[in-house]
Scaffold this motif. Sequence first.
Motif, PDB file in Angstrom:
ATOM      1  N   ARG A  71      -2.584  -2.311   1.186  1.00 62.17           N
ATOM      2  CA  ARG A  71      -1.988  -3.467   1.849  1.00 62.17           C
ATOM      3  C   ARG A  71      -2.718  -3.909   3.102  1.00 62.17           C
ATOM      4  N   ALA A  72      -3.367  -2.983   3.815  1.00 60.57           N
ATOM      5  CA  ALA A  72      -4.064  -3.354   5.049  1.00 60.57           C
ATOM      6  C   ALA A  72      -5.125  -2.313   5.365  1.00 60.57           C
ATOM      7  N   VAL A  73      -6.200  -2.774   6.008  1.00 60.42           N
ATOM      8  CA  VAL A  73      -7.266  -1.896   6.482  1.00 60.42           C
ATOM      9  C   VAL A  73      -7.603  -2.332   7.896  1.00 60.42           C
ATOM     10  N   GLU A  74      -7.519  -1.401   8.836  1.00 53.67           N
ATOM     11  CA  GLU A  74      -7.800  -1.702  10.239  1.00 53.67           C
ATOM     12  C   GLU A  74      -8.828  -0.717  10.773  1.00 53.67           C
ATOM     13  N   VAL A  83      -5.868   2.977   6.699  1.00 56.50           N
ATOM     14  CA  VAL A  83      -5.611   2.301   5.432  1.00 56.50           C
ATOM     15  C   VAL A  83      -4.121   2.413   5.103  1.00 56.50           C
ATOM     16  N   THR A  84      -3.462   1.269   5.012  1.00 52.12           N
ATOM     17  CA  THR A  84      -2.052   1.227   4.636  1.00 52.12           C
ATOM     18  C   THR A  84      -1.970   0.932   3.147  1.00 52.12           C
ATOM     19  N   SER A  85      -1.324   1.838   2.416  1.00 50.38           N
ATOM     20  CA  SER A  85      -1.219   1.680   0.971  1.00 50.38           C
ATOM     21  C   SER A  85       0.211   1.949   0.529  1.00 50.38           C
ATOM     22  N   ALA A  86       0.491   1.592  -0.719  1.00 46.12           N
ATOM     23  CA  ALA A  86       1.840   1.746  -1.249  1.00 46.12           C
ATOM     24  C   ALA A  86       1.789   2.188  -2.707  1.00 46.12           C
ATOM     25  N   VAL A  87       2.786   2.955  -3.103  1.00 46.42           N
ATOM     26  CA  VAL A  87       2.976   3.340  -4.495  1.00 46.42           C
ATOM     27  C   VAL A  87       4.384   2.898  -4.885  1.00 46.42           C
TER      28      VAL A  87
END
Length: 176
Positions: A71-74, A83-87
Amino acid sequence: MLDDWPVVGLLAAVGVLLLVTAGVVLTGVFGFFGSGGAGVGTDSPAMPTPSATPGAETPATPRQPFTLETRAVEECGMLCRNVTSAVTNEQPTVARDVTVRTRLYAGNDTDGEVRWEGTERVARLGPGETYQTTQRVELPLEAALAIREADGWVTIRTTVETAEQSVTVTDRREVG
């Protein structure tokens, strides 16, 4: 004292060369996360989607039990990204004892050394429920150079393990 200057100059030159090399390599390496929030797993689905032919029936394909999304990389430094990720549990039942493990390899396969690894324990994930997390990805210079030597290719393998099953998604990307 003056005899030490050539050594100091050489060390300074090597240090600058390493920093420049690291900057060039990492610009490509962290490109696999994409720009503007796109990232690992977003360009290639966990299961190929069949293309429909006009007038022909498309056979039903089994639904993947989990959806993975970055969802996002900062930036958090030259060698670092948050790294923001989701499952998401796409099943009609509760997934229990859920653990998500991601491994990054230099090159087009998983035969070599793991260059980065992260594990997130989710525990329980209800039907349609999404779990989101942010992980810090810090690549050592050695990993960045290995990716450069692999012509800029990385392989990302993510495994979602539950009490009932294990699902692995592999994504290969050219990042530099």
